[in-house]
Write a protein that holds these residues in place. Sequence first.
Motif, PDB file in Angstrom:
ATOM      1  N   ARG A  51      40.936   4.278  69.003  1.00  0.00           N
ATOM      2  CA  ARG A  51      39.659   4.702  69.574  1.00  0.00           C
ATOM      3  C   ARG A  51      39.163   3.642  70.567  1.00  0.00           C
ATOM      4  O   ARG A  51      38.747   2.556  70.147  1.00  0.00           O
ATOM      5  N   ILE A  52      39.226   3.951  71.842  1.00  0.00           N
ATOM      6  CA  ILE A  52      38.611   3.086  72.856  1.00  0.00           C
ATOM      7  C   ILE A  52      37.205   3.644  73.015  1.00  0.00           C
ATOM      8  O   ILE A  52      36.904   4.424  73.910  1.00  0.00           O
ATOM      9  N   ASP A  53      36.354   3.237  72.119  1.00  0.00           N
ATOM     10  CA  ASP A  53      35.122   3.963  71.806  1.00  0.00           C
ATOM     11  C   ASP A  53      33.997   2.978  71.485  1.00  0.00           C
ATOM     12  O   ASP A  53      33.973   2.429  70.387  1.00  0.00           O
ATOM     13  N   PRO A  54      33.100   2.700  72.451  1.00  0.00           N
ATOM     14  CA  PRO A  54      32.969   3.388  73.730  1.00  0.00           C
ATOM     15  C   PRO A  54      33.604   2.622  74.889  1.00  0.00           C
ATOM     16  O   PRO A  54      33.901   1.428  74.786  1.00  0.00           O
ATOM     17  N   ILE A  55      33.784   3.337  75.983  1.00  0.00           N
ATOM     18  CA  ILE A  55      34.093   2.719  77.269  1.00  0.00           C
ATOM     19  C   ILE A  55      32.763   2.474  77.990  1.00  0.00           C
ATOM     20  O   ILE A  55      31.886   3.325  77.990  1.00  0.00           O
ATOM     21  N   LEU A  74      46.542   8.488  83.585  1.00  0.00           N
ATOM     22  CA  LEU A  74      47.277   8.063  82.394  1.00  0.00           C
ATOM     23  C   LEU A  74      48.093   9.217  81.815  1.00  0.00           C
ATOM     24  O   LEU A  74      49.256   9.039  81.423  1.00  0.00           O
ATOM     25  N   LYS A  75      47.510  10.396  81.761  1.00  0.00           N
ATOM     26  CA  LYS A  75      48.241  11.553  81.226  1.00  0.00           C
ATOM     27  C   LYS A  75      49.442  11.905  82.096  1.00  0.00           C
ATOM     28  O   LYS A  75      50.477  12.358  81.592  1.00  0.00           O
ATOM     29  N   LYS A  76      49.299  11.697  83.385  1.00  0.00           N
ATOM     30  CA  LYS A  76      50.409  11.981  84.297  1.00  0.00           C
ATOM     31  C   LYS A  76      51.521  10.948  84.144  1.00  0.00           C
ATOM     32  O   LYS A  76      52.706  11.282  84.164  1.00  0.00           O
ATOM     33  N   ALA A  77      51.131   9.688  83.965  1.00  0.00           N
ATOM     34  CA  ALA A  77      52.113   8.604  83.853  1.00  0.00           C
ATOM     35  C   ALA A  77      52.765   8.548  82.477  1.00  0.00           C
ATOM     36  O   ALA A  77      53.922   8.146  82.345  1.00  0.00           O
ATOM     37  N   TYR A  78      52.014   8.963  81.442  1.00  0.00           N
ATOM     38  CA  TYR A  78      52.515   8.873  80.063  1.00  0.00           C
ATOM     39  C   TYR A  78      52.349  10.253  79.434  1.00  0.00           C
ATOM     40  O   TYR A  78      51.340  10.542  78.781  1.00  0.00           O
ATOM     41  N   GLU A  79      53.332  11.090  79.603  1.00  0.00           N
ATOM     42  CA  GLU A  79      53.214  12.497  79.242  1.00  0.00           C
ATOM     43  C   GLU A  79      53.226  12.745  77.737  1.00  0.00           C
ATOM     44  O   GLU A  79      52.929  13.861  77.290  1.00  0.00           O
ATOM     45  N   ASP A  80      53.552  11.723  76.947  1.00  0.00           N
ATOM     46  CA  ASP A  80      53.628  11.901  75.495  1.00  0.00           C
ATOM     47  C   ASP A  80      52.345  11.497  74.776  1.00  0.00           C
ATOM     48  O   ASP A  80      52.329  11.402  73.550  1.00  0.00           O
ATOM     49  N   ILE A  81      51.257  11.272  75.504  1.00  0.00           N
ATOM     50  CA  ILE A  81      50.013  10.848  74.883  1.00  0.00           C
ATOM     51  C   ILE A  81      49.027  12.011  74.765  1.00  0.00           C
ATOM     52  O   ILE A  81      49.159  13.029  75.448  1.00  0.00           O
ATOM     53  N   THR A  82      48.050  11.828  73.883  1.00  0.00           N
ATOM     54  CA  THR A  82      46.863  12.681  73.881  1.00  0.00           C
ATOM     55  C   THR A  82      45.650  11.757  73.964  1.00  0.00           C
ATOM     56  O   THR A  82      45.625  10.696  73.335  1.00  0.00           O
ATOM     57  N   ILE A  83      44.678  12.160  74.758  1.00  0.00           N
ATOM     58  CA  ILE A  83      43.423  11.426  74.869  1.00  0.00           C
ATOM     59  C   ILE A  83      42.313  12.396  74.506  1.00  0.00           C
ATOM     60  O   ILE A  83      42.049  13.355  75.225  1.00  0.00           O
ATOM     61  N   GLU A 106      41.054  15.904  75.754  1.00  0.00           N
ATOM     62  CA  GLU A 106      41.176  17.012  74.802  1.00  0.00           C
ATOM     63  C   GLU A 106      39.907  17.023  73.958  1.00  0.00           C
ATOM     64  O   GLU A 106      39.650  16.084  73.203  1.00  0.00           O
ATOM     65  N   GLN A 107      39.112  18.052  74.112  1.00  0.00           N
ATOM     66  CA  GLN A 107      37.823  18.129  73.431  1.00  0.00           C
ATOM     67  C   GLN A 107      38.039  18.623  72.004  1.00  0.00           C
ATOM     68  O   GLN A 107      38.294  19.806  71.768  1.00  0.00           O
ATOM     69  N   THR A 108      37.931  17.694  71.060  1.00  0.00           N
ATOM     70  CA  THR A 108      38.115  18.042  69.662  1.00  0.00           C
ATOM     71  C   THR A 108      37.359  17.059  68.793  1.00  0.00           C
ATOM     72  O   THR A 108      37.175  15.899  69.160  1.00  0.00           O
TER      73      THR A 108
END
Length: 224
Positions: free
Chosen positions: A72-76, A146-155, A167-169
């Motif tokens: 969790r980078i929470d908060p930025i 980041l999603k484009k460069a690292y396709e195996d992540i979820t943010i 991803e709103q969850t």
Amino acid sequence: KDMDGVILITKNLTDKVIESAKPNIEKFIFHVTCTGYGETVVEPNIPFFRKQLQQAQKLVDLGVDINRIVIRIDPIIPTEKGIKTACMVFLNAYSMGFRRFRISVMDAYPHVRERMKEAGLEAPYGDMFSPTKEMLENVDCIVRQLKKAYEDITIESCAEGKLFETEQTGCVSEKDLKLLGIEFDKVDSAGFQRKGCLCCSAKTELLSNKKQCPYKCIYCYWKN
């Protein structure tokens, strides 16, 4: 042992916490908060970010599924410096194998702005509570890159409806209940914890100490 599962959110993943979880560790999902501001005036009593990530690595070494560990980078703080700090944490965590991330942006309550002033810091949004549209767009831009460069992540994000690239969850969601193998007939996204909360409405807050904790993070929404 009588619980079906635990979603543990912590800013300080101590060895004591890990040891306490060990007997039923297969029932846990760990949300490990790591903003990059540990051991600074912003988070004076939080461990340095590399220490926190090393503690998260101990979970992996114990056999915890990497998908059950959320960084969790929470908060930025969505200034230029704040976004660079968030990216630094992300890149370090990614290099260690972590793939699930959760972000938010700082809320600047009046008492938070006052704390920042007393600490010699400039409130990032001036006299405003929320970041500017441009600031939010800058965060979205970085998430998109980041999603484009690292396709195996979820943010992921919750209660951040103006961040369109995440991803709103909810923090407590059907996604995590499935990971825990929990069947629940009231899974929804009608959370009530705060405006825009997407957590399951059955989410229950277990903490009873309704005051600022000893970590004394400068952005904490609790007043002293």
